[in-house]
Every structure is written in C-alpha cells, then in structure tokens.
Design a protein around this motif. Structure first.
Motif, PDB file in Angstrom:
ATOM      1  N   GLU A   1       0.826  -1.233   0.000  1.00 15.22           N
ATOM      2  CA  GLU A   1       0.000   0.000   0.000  1.00 15.22           C
ATOM      3  C   GLU A   1       0.858   1.280   0.000  1.00 15.22           C
ATOM      4  N   PHE A   2       2.148   1.132   0.388  1.00 20.50           N
ATOM      5  CA  PHE A   2       2.995   2.329   0.445  1.00 20.50           C
ATOM      6  C   PHE A   2       3.777   2.557  -0.851  1.00 20.50           C
ATOM      7  N   LEU A   3       3.813   1.567  -1.712  1.00 18.32           N
ATOM      8  CA  LEU A   3       4.677   1.634  -2.905  1.00 18.32           C
ATOM      9  C   LEU A   3       4.423   2.858  -3.784  1.00 18.32           C
ATOM     10  N   PRO A   4       3.165   3.263  -3.985  1.00 17.12           N
ATOM     11  CA  PRO A   4       2.949   4.436  -4.859  1.00 17.12           C
ATOM     12  C   PRO A   4       3.595   5.719  -4.334  1.00 17.12           C
ATOM     13  N   TYR A   5       3.990   5.729  -3.049  1.00 21.96           N
ATOM     14  CA  TYR A   5       4.480   6.985  -2.456  1.00 21.96           C
ATOM     15  C   TYR A   5       5.991   6.992  -2.254  1.00 21.96           C
ATOM     16  N   ILE A   6       6.665   5.868  -2.578  1.00 22.26           N
ATOM     17  CA  ILE A   6       8.111   5.791  -2.289  1.00 22.26           C
ATOM     18  C   ILE A   6       8.908   5.479  -3.556  1.00 22.26           C
ATOM     19  N   HIS A   7      10.222   5.595  -3.441  1.00 20.16           N
ATOM     20  CA  HIS A   7      11.098   5.419  -4.604  1.00 20.16           C
ATOM     21  C   HIS A   7      11.754   4.046  -4.640  1.00 20.16           C
ATOM     22  N   MET A   8      11.830   3.381  -3.479  1.00 25.06           N
ATOM     23  CA  MET A   8      12.552   2.109  -3.445  1.00 25.06           C
ATOM     24  C   MET A   8      12.003   1.224  -2.320  1.00 25.06           C
ATOM     25  N   CYS A   9      11.999  -0.094  -2.597  1.00 22.83           N
ATOM     26  CA  CYS A   9      11.688  -1.064  -1.532  1.00 22.83           C
ATOM     27  C   CYS A   9      12.955  -1.892  -1.307  1.00 22.83           C
ATOM     28  N   LEU A  10      13.444  -1.884  -0.071  1.00 20.50           N
ATOM     29  CA  LEU A  10      14.649  -2.642   0.277  1.00 20.50           C
ATOM     30  C   LEU A  10      14.217  -3.958   0.905  1.00 20.50           C
ATOM     31  N   VAL A  11      14.470  -5.055   0.198  1.00 21.52           N
ATOM     32  CA  VAL A  11      14.112  -6.382   0.716  1.00 21.52           C
ATOM     33  C   VAL A  11      15.354  -6.982   1.365  1.00 21.52           C
ATOM     34  N   MET A  12      15.349  -7.109   2.700  1.00 19.91           N
ATOM     35  CA  MET A  12      16.501  -7.685   3.399  1.00 19.91           C
ATOM     36  C   MET A  12      16.605  -9.160   3.039  1.00 19.91           C
ATOM     37  N   THR A  13      17.806  -9.544   2.575  1.00 23.79           N
ATOM     38  CA  THR A  13      18.020 -10.959   2.253  1.00 23.79           C
ATOM     39  C   THR A  13      18.831 -11.649   3.350  1.00 23.79           C
ATOM     40  N   VAL A  14      19.053 -10.903   4.439  1.00 24.42           N
ATOM     41  CA  VAL A  14      19.584 -11.465   5.701  1.00 24.42           C
ATOM     42  C   VAL A  14      18.838 -10.736   6.827  1.00 24.42           C
ATOM     43  N   GLU A  15      18.981 -11.254   8.075  1.00 21.87           N
ATOM     44  CA  GLU A  15      18.423 -10.520   9.219  1.00 21.87           C
ATOM     45  C   GLU A  15      19.251  -9.242   9.398  1.00 21.87           C
ATOM     46  N   PRO A  16      18.622  -8.085   9.541  1.00 22.76           N
ATOM     47  CA  PRO A  16      19.429  -6.871   9.733  1.00 22.76           C
ATOM     48  C   PRO A  16      20.251  -6.958  11.011  1.00 22.76           C
ATOM     49  N   GLY A  17      21.446  -6.310  10.972  1.00 20.52           N
ATOM     50  CA  GLY A  17      22.222  -6.237  12.218  1.00 20.52           C
ATOM     51  C   GLY A  17      23.703  -6.444  12.045  1.00 20.52           C
ATOM     52  N   LYS A  18      24.095  -7.168  10.970  1.00 18.06           N
ATOM     53  CA  LYS A  18      25.541  -7.289  10.746  1.00 18.06           C
ATOM     54  C   LYS A  18      25.843  -7.759   9.324  1.00 18.06           C
ATOM     55  N   GLY A  19      27.120  -7.537   8.945  1.00 19.10           N
ATOM     56  CA  GLY A  19      27.540  -7.955   7.609  1.00 19.10           C
ATOM     57  C   GLY A  19      28.030  -9.391   7.646  1.00 19.10           C
ATOM     58  N   GLY A  20      28.399  -9.926   6.500  1.00 19.07           N
ATOM     59  CA  GLY A  20      29.032 -11.240   6.415  1.00 19.07           C
ATOM     60  C   GLY A  20      28.119 -12.418   6.650  1.00 19.07           C
ATOM     61  N   GLN A  21      26.793 -12.222   6.578  1.00 17.96           N
ATOM     62  CA  GLN A  21      25.854 -13.337   6.793  1.00 17.96           C
ATOM     63  C   GLN A  21      25.542 -14.048   5.478  1.00 17.96           C
ATOM     64  N   THR A  22      24.905 -15.208   5.572  1.00 10.79           N
ATOM     65  CA  THR A  22      24.524 -15.980   4.379  1.00 10.79           C
ATOM     66  C   THR A  22      23.129 -15.567   3.916  1.00 10.79           C
ATOM     67  N   LEU A  23      22.983 -15.383   2.599  1.00  7.52           N
ATOM     68  CA  LEU A  23      21.684 -14.973   2.025  1.00  7.52           C
ATOM     69  C   LEU A  23      20.620 -16.014   2.357  1.00  7.52           C
ATOM     70  N   ILE A  24      19.446 -15.510   2.786  1.00  2.62           N
ATOM     71  CA  ILE A  24      18.318 -16.413   3.116  1.00  2.62           C
ATOM     72  C   ILE A  24      17.512 -16.637   1.835  1.00  2.62           C
ATOM     73  N   LYS A  25      17.602 -17.825   1.260  1.00  2.00           N
ATOM     74  CA  LYS A  25      17.018 -18.131  -0.055  1.00  2.00           C
ATOM     75  C   LYS A  25      15.538 -17.767  -0.145  1.00  2.00           C
ATOM     76  N   GLU A  26      14.782 -18.026   0.940  1.00  2.00           N
ATOM     77  CA  GLU A  26      13.328 -17.783   0.890  1.00  2.00           C
ATOM     78  C   GLU A  26      13.002 -16.317   0.570  1.00  2.00           C
ATOM     79  N   THR A  27      13.933 -15.436   0.871  1.00  2.00           N
ATOM     80  CA  THR A  27      13.634 -14.008   0.630  1.00  2.00           C
ATOM     81  C   THR A  27      13.575 -13.701  -0.865  1.00  2.00           C
ATOM     82  N   LEU A  28      14.162 -14.575  -1.676  1.00  2.00           N
ATOM     83  CA  LEU A  28      14.139 -14.330  -3.138  1.00  2.00           C
ATOM     84  C   LEU A  28      12.710 -14.442  -3.677  1.00  2.00           C
TER      85      LEU A  28
END
Ligand code: DX5
Ligand code: ZN
Length: 219
Positions: free
Chosen positions: A130-157
């Motif tokens: 519902e917010f997409l018409p008002y914004i420029h980008m959607c950031l889909v986290m492919t890991v849990e936020p909080g640190k670098g160097g993690q493994t991509l979570i396939k289900e997020t694709l």
C-alpha cells in the motif's frame, strides 16, 4: 543492468579514507550507509556511519544510500539529512502504525530526500504494497538486519519475485534493492528474482580489486 551499492559497514576506523577512494575508483554506484542504533538491532554504528558519510560528502559526489536500522526514524532523518543522502530508507517494522509510515514518507520528502521502505526477512511482502505508490525504493533484506558477512536467506528471493510481479502488474515505477549476503555465488539468483539495486559489503571489501568484483556483480 543492475546498480551496485557498496555497504561500508565493516570498513575499519582509520581505513575509511583509502577504502572510500578505492570504492569510488572501483565505480560503485552508491555508498550504502548502514545506520544501527543498538536498539532496533544490537549493534550501534550510528556515530561511525555519520562520520564516514560526512567524509564521503567531502571527497566524493557519489550518492549515499542510507539504510536506517533504528527505532527513532525521525531523529535519524534529522541527523542524516546533514550529509545530503540521495535516499533514506527506514524499516516498516520500526513503525507503530500505517499513519506513522505515511508521516515518515512525507517527512523524508520534505527534507529533499528520496524515500525507501525496508522489510525484514520475516515480514510479508504484501505489508509494503500500500505504500509503494508513495516511495522510490523497496529494500528487501536478504539477511536478518544487524551485521555484515551473513549468508543470504534463499526464501527471501520469493518475496523479491512477488514484489517484481506486483509492481509490473500495477505499473509502479520503483527500485527493488536487495541487501545482505550478496556475492558472486548468489548474485545471479538475486538479479533473476528482479532486484535492480544490489547491496554488497563483505564480498566487495574482501576483494583485492574493487573494480573487478563490482563489474562482476553488476554484469
Ligand atoms: C545488514 C546490512 C547490510 C550488510 C550487507 O544489517 O543492512 O547492508 O551490511 O553486508 P554483506 O554484503 O556483508 O551481507
Ligand atoms: Zn543495509
């Protein structure tokens, strides 16, 4: 062709100068600024990311892609507009209700920034529609936020695929940014899913030659 946004989260103090110059020479499209407050996520990178962003502003014209992993979004917007980011992205999960989401979208726009909304791996993609018409980008986290160097979570694709179908069907012009665990082994799946801006930190910063890895990820 996708764009590359290099996360400078793991750049060590004292190495920021040479690293930022080298990333600019390596032709990153954006610097991805991971702002963490120690509340929304355990780590606190707030001051370090502000310092690095201020430095980038002084030496580079490349755009800043600010990713707020904070509870107090409004305060972080007030602080980080000082480094004139190209876009400020906040987490849907940091908002208590829809009204606050709309208020923040408006507030960031009033500060002359583009707006992004980020969602964590366990947040349903429909929650952002519902917010997409008002914004420029959607950031889909492919890991849990909080640190670098993690493994991509396939289900997020799957979420990226659904989002891409939804914006195509509804003719919504918006960037899809994927963030976390993106490297030469995972980049093709992320592109195929439909992301057009890819965040990468570890894979780029550990490479000998930033230009080579950035070109590889982008092609
Ligand atoms: C994680 C950050 C990501 C992360 C990306 O909370 O939002 O931007 O730093 O780094 P890599 O590429 O190492 O997963
Ligand atoms: Zn990020």
């Amino acid at each position: 062709m996708v764009e590359i946004s290099t996360s400078i989260l793991s750049v060590k103090k004292g190495e920021e100068n040479k690293t930022i110059f080298a990333l600019e020479a390596g032709k990153t499209d954006y610097f991805h600024i991971d702002v963490m407050d120690g509340k929304f996520v355990p780590k606190n990178t707030y001051d370090k990311m502000f310092e690095y962003s201020s430095y980038i502003k002084r030496i580079s014209n490349l755009p800043l892609d600010v990713h707020l992993m904070v509870e107090n979004v409004r305060k972080a917007v007030d602080d980080f507009v000082a480094v004139e980011p190209n876009i400020i992205t906040f987490h849907l999960e940091a908002c208590k209700d829809k009204e606050e989401v709309h208020d923040l979208i408006k507030y960031i726009k009033e500060n002359n920034c583009k707006v992004g909304i980020a969602i964590k791996p366990n947040t349903k993609i429909e929650d952002v529609y519902e917010f997409l018409p008002y914004i420029h980008m959607c950031l889909v986290m492919t890991v849990e936020p909080g640190k670098g160097g993690q493994t991509l979570i396939k289900e997020t694709l799957e979420k990226i695929k659904e989002l891409k179908n939804y914006i195509d069907e509804n003719k919504i012009e918006i960037d899809i940014e994927a963030d976390g665990g993106i490297n030469l082994a995972t980049v093709d799946d992320v592109k195929k899913a439909g992301a057009n801006i890819l965040v990468s930190g570890t894979a780029i910063l550990m490479a000998k030659d930033y230009k080579v890895i950035i070109d590889e990820l982008r092609k």
